[in-house]
Design a protein around this motif. Structure first.
Motif, PDB file in Angstrom:
ATOM      1  N   ALA A 194       0.831  -1.213   0.000  1.00  0.00           N
ATOM      2  CA  ALA A 194       0.000   0.000   0.000  1.00  0.00           C
ATOM      3  C   ALA A 194       0.861   1.257   0.000  1.00  0.00           C
ATOM      4  O   ALA A 194       0.547   2.239  -0.682  1.00  0.00           O
ATOM      5  CB  ALA A 194      -0.937  -0.001   1.207  1.00  0.00           C
ATOM      6  N   ALA A 198     -12.587  -2.335   1.322  1.00  0.00           N
ATOM      7  CA  ALA A 198     -11.532  -1.638   2.056  1.00  0.00           C
ATOM      8  C   ALA A 198     -10.171  -1.926   1.437  1.00  0.00           C
ATOM      9  O   ALA A 198      -9.331  -1.023   1.286  1.00  0.00           O
ATOM     10  CB  ALA A 198     -11.549  -2.058   3.521  1.00  0.00           C
ATOM     11  N   GLY A 199      -9.932  -3.183   1.060  1.00  0.00           N
ATOM     12  CA  GLY A 199      -8.656  -3.537   0.446  1.00  0.00           C
ATOM     13  C   GLY A 199      -8.450  -2.863  -0.890  1.00  0.00           C
ATOM     14  O   GLY A 199      -7.366  -2.336  -1.174  1.00  0.00           O
ATOM     15  N   SER A 220      -2.367  -6.728  -0.212  1.00  0.00           N
ATOM     16  CA  SER A 220      -3.818  -6.511  -0.234  1.00  0.00           C
ATOM     17  C   SER A 220      -4.430  -6.697  -1.610  1.00  0.00           C
ATOM     18  O   SER A 220      -5.639  -6.901  -1.719  1.00  0.00           O
ATOM     19  CB  SER A 220      -4.148  -5.080   0.242  1.00  0.00           C
ATOM     20  N   LEU A 234      -7.762   0.848  -0.427  1.00  0.00           N
ATOM     21  CA  LEU A 234      -6.406   1.101   0.038  1.00  0.00           C
ATOM     22  C   LEU A 234      -5.438   1.251  -1.127  1.00  0.00           C
ATOM     23  O   LEU A 234      -4.489   2.034  -1.070  1.00  0.00           O
ATOM     24  CB  LEU A 234      -5.961  -0.058   0.936  1.00  0.00           C
ATOM     25  N   LEU A 235      -5.700   0.501  -2.218  1.00  0.00           N
ATOM     26  CA  LEU A 235      -4.813   0.519  -3.389  1.00  0.00           C
ATOM     27  C   LEU A 235      -5.417   1.295  -4.553  1.00  0.00           C
ATOM     28  O   LEU A 235      -4.904   1.209  -5.675  1.00  0.00           O
ATOM     29  CB  LEU A 235      -4.520  -0.925  -3.819  1.00  0.00           C
ATOM     30  N   HIS A 236      -6.510   2.010  -4.312  1.00  0.00           N
ATOM     31  CA  HIS A 236      -7.145   2.836  -5.348  1.00  0.00           C
ATOM     32  C   HIS A 236      -7.516   1.995  -6.574  1.00  0.00           C
ATOM     33  O   HIS A 236      -7.436   2.457  -7.711  1.00  0.00           O
ATOM     34  CB  HIS A 236      -6.232   3.998  -5.764  1.00  0.00           C
ATOM     35  N   GLU A 257       0.908   4.280  -2.917  1.00  0.00           N
ATOM     36  CA  GLU A 257       0.838   5.719  -2.664  1.00  0.00           C
ATOM     37  C   GLU A 257       2.051   6.430  -3.257  1.00  0.00           C
ATOM     38  O   GLU A 257       1.939   7.527  -3.810  1.00  0.00           O
ATOM     39  CB  GLU A 257       0.757   5.996  -1.158  1.00  0.00           C
TER      40      GLU A 257
END
Length: 692
Positions: free
Chosen positions: A375, A592-593, A560, A596-598, A379
């Motif tokens: 993650a 949610a997973g 993830s 987190l990674l868009h 980002e």
């Protein structure tokens, strides 16, 4: 980047934190022309010399009028681009359209924007003017609800273009007011007795706002009279020769360059050198990147943080508006730095340092992708996208094809998993055309190119890349690479509807310890594809068993990406079994997973399953809102339900069931409420919808 403004409306306009002085007449004209209810200008261009305030005026006007555009005002920053052909891609990224098809970007934008009312702000068009002309000329006739606001040093030259020529500030009023305001930021308060000297300073600077701001900030260290004296001398030096050496452009542009050169001369020698070297960054940079790229020779790394702080104090370098840990240069200041870097004879060397820094960064990202740092790497890739693209361009235009292939294999892999599918395809195609030497880099490049083809629905190309990847993996003799290649073949068969063949290929993959690098990610994706194929064949027990294996391996690795897809598959199986509570919980975990990674495709798939679970639990209105949210997210991907007949039919069944339970009027109302939510707002609603 958010897809909502500070006022809660769709769009991505940055907050305006500094005072806006003057320009009331120009601001009023722009507002009138951009008003969709009264204005006649569908294409409005603000034209002027560098530093005259085009961007600030455009953003101010767009921010004041954005309430008239229900689908948002969107800023597209073009200054980081190096080629005109990337203009459309920059628009897609600004709109957050994670389109994964092979269609032209104008077609993608036109389809998404059909029926919408929105404003596009194309900022800093002059260096990619041809690309802007082509994009706007093709798009405007297709979208009656679209208006385009351009900032540039020259017009686009299209029919119907309304041009606002922006002049410098009037000396006696606005220029003096701007100088006083910026001087106050340094702690220097001016009074009426200072006015004659301030007017003289502003007059010498031709009323150009950027030049005035660069001068005013100097009052933090010298007196007003000293400032006036220095400007009067014009500091004849090599800097003035550099400012005037091109002998082109209007006199005011030369005035600005001389003013920047004057600011440059007042910097300490090492501050000047850092300024020049920082000019190779695209978009922005952090201190560690500045250390890696700019240190060397007379400039040691340990001095860079302090020198950078001094450049910020002098308004040469600015802090990034949304990330205080990052910095950036204004376009005109960067241009001057580039010229000086070239005059020093360092441009090629520093650009290679920039290339190699991001080459190393991407290599590290691939090596750690299948770990708990996944993650954070995602980002990092999103934040450094402009620099990664610039470094990749540098490699592709260089003479070393091996370096270009190595970089494309790493950066392409990261882009494929972080939503930049078109960028990945572009760099991989170019790099592999220039170098075909076998080895791990070639295998990774071919695998990634095939994975891109799968995401884009180009199944014929995916089949070809699958064969090439299998050959490359056998040549490399790495068992994990052989397994990775099976993902391409099995995934292509599954998406083609040849499920039995897909299961044979994927189930036959050797079970190896899952690695922490990119090959480990490919290993898990083989198992995800197998679970999906089993599910489509109706073999729920086998599908669940494989998905649970992926979940366990994902948890053990700390990743993830694959785990979120496995969570979604388990949620679908729970739903089919009638275990509604478990289905809703697993769908939320998947969401949610993916968030987190868009991962918009994964998020859209999870939203469909969550909507079905909420509907089965008896809350039809909430389910309809979730279906509306899911529809908006699918729109961003450009391929509803990935063009899969099975996924399309499944979603359709969810919609019909919810519609039948609550009736058409209630369904349409709730669905539209969800569809109009911004991306983050919709995901937040979905994550907490049980409590609303």
């Amino acid at each position: 980047m958010s897809d909502k403004t500070a006022g809660g409306r769709p769009g991505n306009l940055p907050s305006q934190t500094r005072s806006f002085i003057g320009r009331l007449e120009e601001l009023g004209r722009l507002e009138r022309e951009l008003d969709p209810g009264a204005g006649t200008g569908r294409l409005v261009s603000v034209i002027g010399t560098g530093g005259v305030g085009k961007t600030r005026l455009a953003l101010r006007a767009a921010g004041r009028i954005d309430g008239a555009y229900p689908d948002g005002a969107w800023l597209v920053e073009l200054s980081p681009l190096h080629t005109a052909g990337l203009v459309g891609l920059a628009v897609v990224e600004a709109l957050r359209l994670t389109d994964r098809s092979t269609r032209p970007v104008t077609e993608v934008v036109a389809e998404w924007a059909e029926g919408k009312r929105l404003l596009l702000v194309l900022d800093s068009c002059e260096h990619v003017l041809a690309g802007c002309v082509d994009f706007v000329e093709e798009l405007l006739p297709l979208l009656p609800g679209l208006r385009v606001l351009v900032t540039s040093r020259e017009p686009l030259g299209l029919p119907g273009e309304h041009v606002l020529h922006l002049d410098p500030l009037p000396i006696a009023d606005d220029a003096v007011a701007l100088f006083a305001d910026r001087a106050a930021e340094t702690g220097r308060t001016l009074d009426d007795s200072d006015r004659p000297v301030v007017e003289a300073v502003c007059r010498r600077l031709d009323g150009i706002p950027l030049a005035i701001e660069l001068a005013a900030v100097r009052l933090g260290g010298i007196t007003l009279d000293q400032l006036s004296g220095l400007l009067g001398e014009r500091l004849p030096s090599r800097l003035d020769l550099l400012a005037a050496r091109e002998g082109e452009g209007p006199p005011r542009h030369q005035t600005l360059r001389t003013a920047i050169g004057w600011s440059h001369e007042l910097c300490a020698p090492l501050e000047r050198l850092l300024w020049a070297r920082l000019s190779v960054f695209a978009g922005g940079f952090c201190v560690s990147a500045a250390d890696a790229v700019c240190a060397g020779g007379p400039l040691p790394a340990d001095l860079i943080p302090g020198l950078l702080a001094r450049l910020v104090e002098q308004s040469i370098v600015g802090r990034h508006p949304t990330d205080p840990a990052r910095y950036r240069l204004l376009d005109t200041v960067r241009e001057f730095g580039t010229d000086w870097l070239r005059a020093l004879g360092e441009e090629h060397t520093v650009r290679l340092r920039h290339r190699d820094h991001y080459r190393w960064l991407a290599r590290q990202g691939c090596a750690e992708w299948n770990t708990a740092r996944q993650a954070a790497w995602c980002e990092r890739v999103l934040t450094e996208h402009a620099n990664l693209r610039a470094a990749m361009d540098c490699a592709l235009t260089g003479s070393d094809g091996r370096v270009a292939l190595a970089m494309a294999s790493d950066i392409g892999f990261l882009w494929r998993h972080c939503g930049y599918v078109r960028d990945a395809r572009h760099c991989l195609d170019q790099a592999m055309a220039a170098d075909s030497a076998p080895g791990p880099d070639r295998t990774r490049a071919v695998w990634t190119r095939g994975a891109v083809a799968l995401l884009q629905g180009d199944l014929e190309a995916a089949a070809n890349w699958a064969v090439r990847c299998a050959d490359a993996a056998r040549e490399e003799a790495d068992p994990a690479a052989v397994v990775a290649a099976l993902y391409l073949r099995g995934g292509q068969l599954a998406l083609s509807g040849r499920l039995s063949e897909a299961v044979d290929v994927l189930a036959g993959a050797p079970r190896l310890p899952v690695r922490g690098d990119w090959l480990g990610a490919a290993q898990l994706q083989v198992r995800v594809a197998l679970s999906y194929a089993y599910l489509l064949r109706g073999e729920q027990e086998r599908a669940r068993a494989v998905a649970e294996e992926v979940r366990a391996a994902s948890l053990a690795c700390g990743e993830s990406w694959a785990g979120a897809f496995a969570d979604g598959l388990v949620a679908q199986i729970d739903l089919a079994r009638g275990d509604i509570g478990a289905s809703v919980a697993n769908a939320r975990t998947a969401l949610a997973g993916h968030g987190l990674l868009h991962n918009t495709v994964g998020a859209a798939m999870a939203l469909d399953v969550l909507a079905a679970g909420i509907g089965a639990a008896g809350d039809g209105r909430r389910a309809a809102r979730l279906l509306g949210i899911g529809e908006r997210v699918w729109e961003l991907t450009g391929r509803a339900q990935m063009d899969s007949p099975d996924l399309i039919a499944t979603r359709r069944s969810y919609e019909l069931r919810v519609r039948g339970e609550i009736g058409d009027p209630a369904y349409e109302k709730a669905y539209e409420e969800g569809r109009t939510m911004a991306y983050e707002e919709g995901l937040d609603y979905a994550a907490h919808s049980h409590s609303r």
